[in-house]
Design a protein around this motif. Structure first.
Motif, short mmCIF file in Angstrom:
data_model
loop_
_atom_site.label_atom_id
_atom_site.label_comp_id
_atom_site.label_asym_id
_atom_site.label_seq_id
_atom_site.Cartn_x
_atom_site.Cartn_y
_atom_site.Cartn_z
N ILE B 206 40.70 43.90 40.53
CA ILE B 206 40.41 42.59 41.33
C ILE B 206 39.70 43.09 42.55
CG2 ILE B 206 41.42 40.66 42.43
CD1 ILE B 206 43.57 40.86 40.06
N SER B 207 40.45 44.13 43.27
CA SER B 207 39.82 44.43 44.55
C SER B 207 38.58 45.10 44.41
CB SER B 207 40.91 45.56 45.22
OG SER B 207 40.82 46.64 44.37
N HIS B 208 37.97 45.62 43.39
CA HIS B 208 36.50 46.28 43.33
C HIS B 208 35.67 45.26 43.06
CE1 HIS B 208 39.02 49.71 42.09
NE2 HIS B 208 38.10 50.55 42.90
N GLN B 209 35.94 44.10 42.72
CA GLN B 209 34.94 42.94 42.48
C GLN B 209 34.43 42.28 43.68
OE1 GLN B 209 33.48 42.99 39.56
NE2 GLN B 209 35.19 44.42 38.47
N HIS B 210 32.93 42.19 43.90
CA HIS B 210 32.41 41.72 44.99
C HIS B 210 31.58 40.45 44.72
CE1 HIS B 210 33.91 45.32 47.11
NE2 HIS B 210 33.41 46.01 46.21
N THR B 211 31.54 40.19 43.59
CA THR B 211 30.76 38.88 43.28
C THR B 211 31.69 37.86 42.76
OG1 THR B 211 30.37 39.85 40.96
CG2 THR B 211 28.74 40.30 42.43
N SER B 230 49.12 40.47 39.59
CA SER B 230 47.51 40.06 40.07
C SER B 230 47.71 39.25 41.33
CB SER B 230 46.66 39.48 39.19
OG SER B 230 47.21 38.25 38.73
N VAL B 231 48.90 38.64 41.65
CA VAL B 231 49.10 37.63 42.74
C VAL B 231 48.44 38.39 44.01
CG1 VAL B 231 50.48 36.40 44.31
CG2 VAL B 231 50.70 36.15 41.65
N ASN B 232 48.80 39.47 44.46
CA ASN B 232 48.79 40.09 45.60
C ASN B 232 47.12 40.40 45.87
OD1 ASN B 232 51.13 39.67 47.06
ND2 ASN B 232 52.01 41.72 46.50
N PRO B 233 46.39 41.16 44.92
CA PRO B 233 45.18 41.44 45.05
C PRO B 233 44.41 40.22 44.95
CG PRO B 233 46.18 42.33 43.06
CD PRO B 233 47.22 41.79 43.72
#
Lengths: 239, 262
Positions: B206-211, B230-233
């Motif tokens: 999740i944190s790697h996706q920029h689009t 996944s809630v925090n990211p």
């Protein structure tokens, strides 16, 4: 008197033709191929501007640009049937490009521009930031990714085992494929609807049917993925 | 010259093995010495009586027959010894009890491994398909977008995928330059989400996706998997959203709310 008129008409026509020829000379780039008649690739890396690419029955790549040739802004190169077209930032230029029918296209537009591609049998890989992408009579695998813009792809009447991936954030995505095409499809959007006139065999009955449809058509085959966030998705039969 | 030496000389003469000088000397002696002539006649008679050249020859047939008889005899011997040796193995020998036990264990283990062998339909990852596996890994590194999409689609059909391919898919999900390749990779990994490693990889991605499209697609996958980690990211992503990305922001907010209410 009549002769004078005839001479006058011929002179005007000649003048007009001359101007057209002159204009083409000014903006045309013809790229010869290392292996004419063999499949090739047009690899275009643009900044902003619209592009129309058409497959034709020739053996050369003919690039017509809206700007006069300037190697500092527009450069071309060819090696082993891979034709590279590069536009330096921040040049805004439109292109009309004719390529042999068995060509693949790899096109990137960094900012914005509409893309039209017709009559090709190679693979098409289009990635643009914003703009509409329209493809007609394509018989190859297709990948189109645009952030904001409509994507309309109409495949050739006889489509083989091609992979098709079309995606955007906003804008309509529409794909037309032959009625008998076998495919595994995944069609999904978040804020609009998915519509298809194909009978899609779903693996389970509990799928929410208007936003996410996943299943097989005609028993399964080619991988087709269409994904949007805000746009409608249409998968149509070719009539 | 001693008698015996003379006799040898005579034999050599009879077999024409003497040099010209020796022959001449012998013939001279033969003419001059009656005693020698007598001896010569005796030796010659004896020699001709012994003529080996007239001995009956061994026929080729009898040789073959003899060889065959010999071989048959040898084989019978071998056969008997082999049978007796094999039989000897099965003769119960109390001092080898431990060896019988080990042999039985081995037979049992072999039988069990054949009987309980896993069915390898649709499995990428056993040795037989390592070639295909290498091909997929190579194609995932191709510089052609379409080829990478096809490689991922191929994995999508498989039920069991080994760790090498899972790692390659997770790397593709985080790093592939083309958004459509990442999108089909997410789809393939989602289908393998029973695997704990895949699930963890999806959360970390999740944190790697920029689009925006990938952020929305991953959020959707998290909701379907009911993945609370996944809630925090996702909240971190929300803080980074631009004000103009209304649709994306709305979708992410809804996803976080639904995940928190689980």
């Amino acid at each position: 008197m009549k002769t004078n008129i005839k001479i006058g008409i011929v002179a005007i026509v000649a003048l007009l033709c001359g101007q057209v020829v002159n204009a083409q000379k000014k903006h045309d780039l013809t790229v010869k191929l290392s292996h004419p008649s063999k499949p090739g690739v047009l690899n275009a890396d643009l900044f902003t501007g619209s592009v129309k690419i058409t497959g034709y029955a020739g053996n050369e790549v003919v690039i017509t640009s809206s700007l006069p040739n300037d190697p500092d802004k527009i450069s071309t190169a060819e090696k082993d049937n891979i034709v590279k077209l590069k536009v330096e930032q921040p040049t805004v230029v439109d292109f009309t490009i004719m390529v042999p029918r068995n060509f693949s296209v790899v096109l990137k537009i960094l900012a914005a521009g509409n893309v039209t591609i017709d009559n090709l049998t190679g693979d098409q890989d289009i990635a643009i930031s914003a703009g509409d992408v329209t493809m007609t009579n394509i018989d190859g695998s297709v990948s189109v990714n645009t952030k904001k813009g409509n994507v309309t792809v109409d495949m050739a009447p006889k489509m083989m085992n091609n992979a098709i991936t079309l995606s955007n954030v906003q804008g309509i995505i529409s794909l037309t494929i032959p009625t008998t095409q076998k495919a595994n499809v995944k069609l999904q959007t978040e804020f609009a609807k998915v519509t298809s006139d194909f009978e899609i065999e779903k693996p389970s009955a509990d799928q929410p049917s208007n936003k996410h449809i996943e299943g097989k058509i005609n028993g399964g085959g080619s991988e087709i993925l269409m994904r949007s966030v805000g746009g409608s998705i249409y998968l149509r039969k070719k009539k | 010259m001693e008698d015996i030496e003379l006799e040898i000389k005579i034999l050599d003469y009879l077999q024409e093995r003497l040099s010209a000088a020796e022959r001449f000397e012998l013939e001279k002696l033969l003419k001059t010495s009656p005693a020698f002539a007598q001896q010569f006649a005796e030796v010659k008679q004896a020699w001709e009586g012994l003529d080996l050249r007239k001995a009956p020859k061994v026929s080729a047939d009898s040789k073959t027959n003899f060889q065959a008889m010999l071989r048959t005899f040898e084989m019978q011997q071998e056969h008997q010894s082999l049978i007796s040796r094999i039989l000897a193995i099965f003769r119960y020998k109390p001092k080898y009890n431990w060896a019988y036990a080990i042999a039985l264990l081995c037979i049992g283990a072999l039988g069990a491994s054949i009987f309980f062998r896993p069915v390898s339909n649709n499995v990428i990852g056993d040795n037989a398909t390592s070639e295909m596996q290498n091909k997929i890994l190579m194609t995932l590194n191709s510089d052609k977008t379409i080829e990478r999409i096809k490689a991922v689609s191929y994995v999508r059909d498989k039920k069991n995928v080994n760790d090498n391919i899972i790692n390659a898919l997770l790397t593709t999900l985080d790093n592939d330059p083309n958004e459509n390749v990442r999108l089909v990779t997410l789809d393939a990994l989602f289908k393998l989400a029973d695997n704990a490693k895949v699930r963890e990889g999806l959360v970390n991605s999740i944190s790697h996706q920029h689009t925006e499209l990938m952020q929305v697609a991953l959020a959707d996958a998290m909701l379907k998997l009911q993945e609370k980690r996944s809630v925090n990211p996702l909240k971190t992503l929300l803080k980074k959203q631009d004000a103009d990305d209304d649709l994306v922001k709305k979708q992410l907010e809804q996803t976080v709310q639904k995940l928190e209410s689980i």
